[in-house]
Scaffold this motif. Structure first.
Motif, PDB file in Angstrom:
ATOM      1  N   GLU A 193     112.359  86.396 158.571  1.00 13.46           N
ATOM      2  CA  GLU A 193     111.081  86.712 157.924  1.00 13.46           C
ATOM      3  C   GLU A 193     110.047  87.090 158.971  1.00 13.46           C
ATOM      4  N   ASN A 194     109.139  87.940 158.562  1.00 13.57           N
ATOM      5  CA  ASN A 194     108.043  88.361 159.439  1.00 13.57           C
ATOM      6  C   ASN A 194     106.748  88.167 158.667  1.00 13.57           C
ATOM      7  N   LEU A 195     105.938  87.215 159.108  1.00 16.09           N
ATOM      8  CA  LEU A 195     104.702  86.893 158.390  1.00 16.09           C
ATOM      9  C   LEU A 195     103.530  87.709 158.927  1.00 16.09           C
ATOM     10  N   ILE A 196     102.860  88.421 158.019  1.00  9.46           N
ATOM     11  CA  ILE A 196     101.690  89.225 158.402  1.00  9.46           C
ATOM     12  C   ILE A 196     100.459  88.565 157.770  1.00  9.46           C
ATOM     13  N   GLN A 197      99.511  88.183 158.594  1.00 12.83           N
ATOM     14  CA  GLN A 197      98.299  87.555 158.048  1.00 12.83           C
ATOM     15  C   GLN A 197      97.489  88.587 157.291  1.00 12.83           C
ATOM     16  N   LEU A 198      97.158  88.267 156.036  1.00  6.34           N
ATOM     17  CA  LEU A 198      96.391  89.195 155.204  1.00  6.34           C
ATOM     18  C   LEU A 198      94.897  88.944 155.393  1.00  6.34           C
ATOM     19  N   ASP A 199      94.111  89.957 155.082  1.00  7.79           N
ATOM     20  CA  ASP A 199      92.646  89.838 155.099  1.00  7.79           C
ATOM     21  C   ASP A 199      92.076  89.473 156.462  1.00  7.79           C
ATOM     22  N   VAL A 200      92.740  89.891 157.532  1.00  9.09           N
ATOM     23  CA  VAL A 200      92.158  89.788 158.876  1.00  9.09           C
ATOM     24  C   VAL A 200      92.053  91.219 159.412  1.00  9.09           C
ATOM     25  N   PRO A 201      91.181  91.452 160.399  1.00  9.24           N
ATOM     26  CA  PRO A 201      91.020  92.832 160.871  1.00  9.24           C
ATOM     27  C   PRO A 201      92.366  93.459 161.251  1.00  9.24           C
ATOM     28  N   GLY A 202      92.572  94.694 160.743  1.00 13.20           N
ATOM     29  CA  GLY A 202      93.787  95.429 161.104  1.00 13.20           C
ATOM     30  C   GLY A 202      95.005  95.145 160.232  1.00 13.20           C
ATOM     31  N   PHE A 203      94.855  94.218 159.256  1.00 15.46           N
ATOM     32  CA  PHE A 203      96.062  93.838 158.493  1.00 15.46           C
ATOM     33  C   PHE A 203      96.594  94.996 157.651  1.00 15.46           C
ATOM     34  N   LYS A 204      95.651  95.822 157.098  1.00 15.38           N
ATOM     35  CA  LYS A 204      96.102  96.898 156.208  1.00 15.38           C
ATOM     36  C   LYS A 204      96.926  97.934 156.978  1.00 15.38           C
ATOM     37  N   ASP A 205      96.529  98.211 158.211  1.00 12.22           N
ATOM     38  CA  ASP A 205      97.302  99.158 159.025  1.00 12.22           C
ATOM     39  C   ASP A 205      98.730  98.655 159.234  1.00 12.22           C
ATOM     40  N   LYS A 206      98.850  97.332 159.414  1.00 11.41           N
ATOM     41  CA  LYS A 206     100.195  96.769 159.604  1.00 11.41           C
ATOM     42  C   LYS A 206     101.024  96.950 158.336  1.00 11.41           C
ATOM     43  N   LEU A 207     100.378  96.762 157.166  1.00 14.04           N
ATOM     44  CA  LEU A 207     101.117  96.910 155.898  1.00 14.04           C
ATOM     45  C   LEU A 207     101.488  98.376 155.674  1.00 14.04           C
ATOM     46  N   LEU A 208     100.544  99.275 155.975  1.00 12.38           N
ATOM     47  CA  LEU A 208     100.820 100.708 155.771  1.00 12.38           C
ATOM     48  C   LEU A 208     101.863 101.233 156.765  1.00 12.38           C
ATOM     49  N   ALA A 209     101.991 100.550 157.892  1.00 11.61           N
ATOM     50  CA  ALA A 209     103.037 100.947 158.847  1.00 11.61           C
ATOM     51  C   ALA A 209     104.426 100.613 158.299  1.00 11.61           C
ATOM     52  N   LEU A 210     104.474  99.645 157.361  1.00  8.91           N
ATOM     53  CA  LEU A 210     105.767  99.291 156.755  1.00  8.91           C
ATOM     54  C   LEU A 210     106.134 100.280 155.654  1.00  8.91           C
ATOM     55  N   THR A 211     105.228 100.431 154.647  1.00  5.68           N
ATOM     56  CA  THR A 211     105.482 101.370 153.537  1.00  5.68           C
ATOM     57  C   THR A 211     104.145 101.925 153.043  1.00  5.68           C
ATOM     58  N   ASP A 212     104.234 103.038 152.278  1.00  6.18           N
ATOM     59  CA  ASP A 212     103.026 103.633 151.694  1.00  6.18           C
ATOM     60  C   ASP A 212     102.370 102.703 150.676  1.00  6.18           C
ATOM     61  N   ALA A 213     103.138 101.744 150.142  1.00  8.42           N
ATOM     62  CA  ALA A 213     102.567 100.815 149.156  1.00  8.42           C
ATOM     63  C   ALA A 213     101.435 100.009 149.796  1.00  8.42           C
ATOM     64  N   GLY A 214     101.531  99.749 151.080  1.00  8.45           N
ATOM     65  CA  GLY A 214     100.470  98.991 151.777  1.00  8.45           C
ATOM     66  C   GLY A 214     100.373  97.555 151.312  1.00  8.45           C
ATOM     67  N   THR A 215     101.479  97.006 150.823  1.00  7.89           N
ATOM     68  CA  THR A 215     101.480  95.614 150.356  1.00  7.89           C
ATOM     69  C   THR A 215     102.715  94.892 150.895  1.00  7.89           C
ATOM     70  N   VAL A 216     102.662  93.579 150.868  1.00  9.86           N
ATOM     71  CA  VAL A 216     103.855  92.745 151.041  1.00  9.86           C
ATOM     72  C   VAL A 216     104.124  92.091 149.685  1.00  9.86           C
ATOM     73  N   PRO A 217     105.353  91.755 149.398  1.00 12.19           N
ATOM     74  CA  PRO A 217     106.522  91.721 150.254  1.00 12.19           C
ATOM     75  C   PRO A 217     107.163  93.091 150.446  1.00 12.19           C
ATOM     76  N   VAL A 218     107.874  93.209 151.583  1.00  7.06           N
ATOM     77  CA  VAL A 218     108.724  94.367 151.864  1.00  7.06           C
ATOM     78  C   VAL A 218     110.048  93.822 152.394  1.00  7.06           C
ATOM     79  N   LEU A 219     111.146  94.281 151.798  1.00  6.38           N
ATOM     80  CA  LEU A 219     112.457  93.907 152.340  1.00  6.38           C
ATOM     81  C   LEU A 219     112.935  95.035 153.241  1.00  6.38           C
ATOM     82  N   GLN A 220     113.172  94.702 154.502  1.00  4.44           N
ATOM     83  CA  GLN A 220     113.739  95.675 155.446  1.00  4.44           C
ATOM     84  C   GLN A 220     115.246  95.493 155.455  1.00  4.44           C
ATOM     85  N   ILE A 221     115.933  96.583 155.083  1.00  2.00           N
ATOM     86  CA  ILE A 221     117.403  96.573 155.009  1.00  2.00           C
ATOM     87  C   ILE A 221     117.877  97.531 156.092  1.00  2.00           C
TER      88      ILE A 221
END
Ligand SMILES: N[C@@H](CCC(=O)N[C@@H](CS)C(=O)NCC(=O)O)C(=O)O
Length: 218
Positions: free
Chosen positions: A33-61
């Motif tokens: 698991e990879n925990l991303i802290q939400l609602d801290v500076p820069g968190f949205k960029d981290k989510l958008l780097a995963l998928t266009d949805a810009g949300t967690v959860p994301v399963l990386q296969i």
């Protein structure tokens, strides 16, 4: 099978993350698991780097990224048997209930945000209580029909989706029937849930706005 990594939000607050995490545990597939802290500076960029949805959860296969708690659960149910009910009609009903738990009960979610550390007995808005009562009725009918202890008899993905709601009933002291209360205790006594909760209890990162609803302390 490709390596699985579940990207999740903070365990105390991220209800959507908890659901596929529980499904993954029940699947017995190895994952990290990879925990991303939400609602801290820069968190949205981290989510958008995963998928266009810009949300967690994301399963990386492997190198593929799959967002959305229900899509992830569907993928896992294809990989491993028995995560949905065996009966096809029950499977459709369980999936529809998951969808309903994603999109409906907005007043319950809004007024009683998941906060595993929280315990209060404040008076909740009528719209929240009405949504919670509706959920209680759905749970009770299914539990009666399937003779307990879970919504469709054996544990399935619908129970993972119900678990964050179970915690909201307890955190905010929301009234419930005896039937629903027994079910809530079952979900919150589950060993995988307890592992998630133990991690949530020691997280130092806090969301003051969420902690302070209904007179809570930051
Ligand atoms: N429908 C999505 C909802 C996911 C979602 O809203 N996740 C929240 C965390 S619990 C999130 O990523 N919020 C960050 C944001 O929206 O900026 C699912 O079921 O996975």
């Amino acid at each position: 099978m490709n390596k699985l990594t579940l990207h999740i939000g903070n365990k105390n607050y991220s209800s959507w993350s908890m659901r596929p995490w529980l499904v993954l545990r029940k699947s017995e597939l190895p994952f990290s698991e990879n925990l991303i802290q939400l609602d801290v500076p820069g968190f949205k960029d981290k989510l958008l780097a995963l998928t266009d949805a810009g949300t967690v959860p994301v399963l990386q296969i492997g190198d593929d990224m799959l967002p959305d708690s229900l899509a992830i659960s569907d993928w896992l149910a294809q990989a491993v048997p028995n995560l949905w009910p065996k009966d096809l009609n029950d499977k459709e009903r369980a999936r529809a209930l998951c969808k309903q738990m994603q999109t409906d009960f907005g007043d319950f979610r809004e007024h009683a945000p998941m906060n595993l550390r929280r315990r209060t007995r404040t008076e909740m808005p009528k719209s929240c209580l009405a949504a919670a009562a509706k959920m209680d009725a759905i749970f009770s009918d299914l539990l009666n029909e399937h003779d307990d202890p879970f919504l469709f008899g054996d544990w399935c993905i619908a129970d993972a989706f119900a678990t964050p709601y179970a915690t909201r009933f307890v955190s905010y002291g929301i009234p419930r029937s005896n039937k629903a209360d027994t079910y809530i205790s079952e979900l919150m006594g589950d060993e995988d849930y307890l592992d998630w909760e133990a991690d949530a209890m020691v997280e130092v990162w806090k969301l003051p706005d969420t902690d302070m609803v209904y007179g809570g302390r930051p």
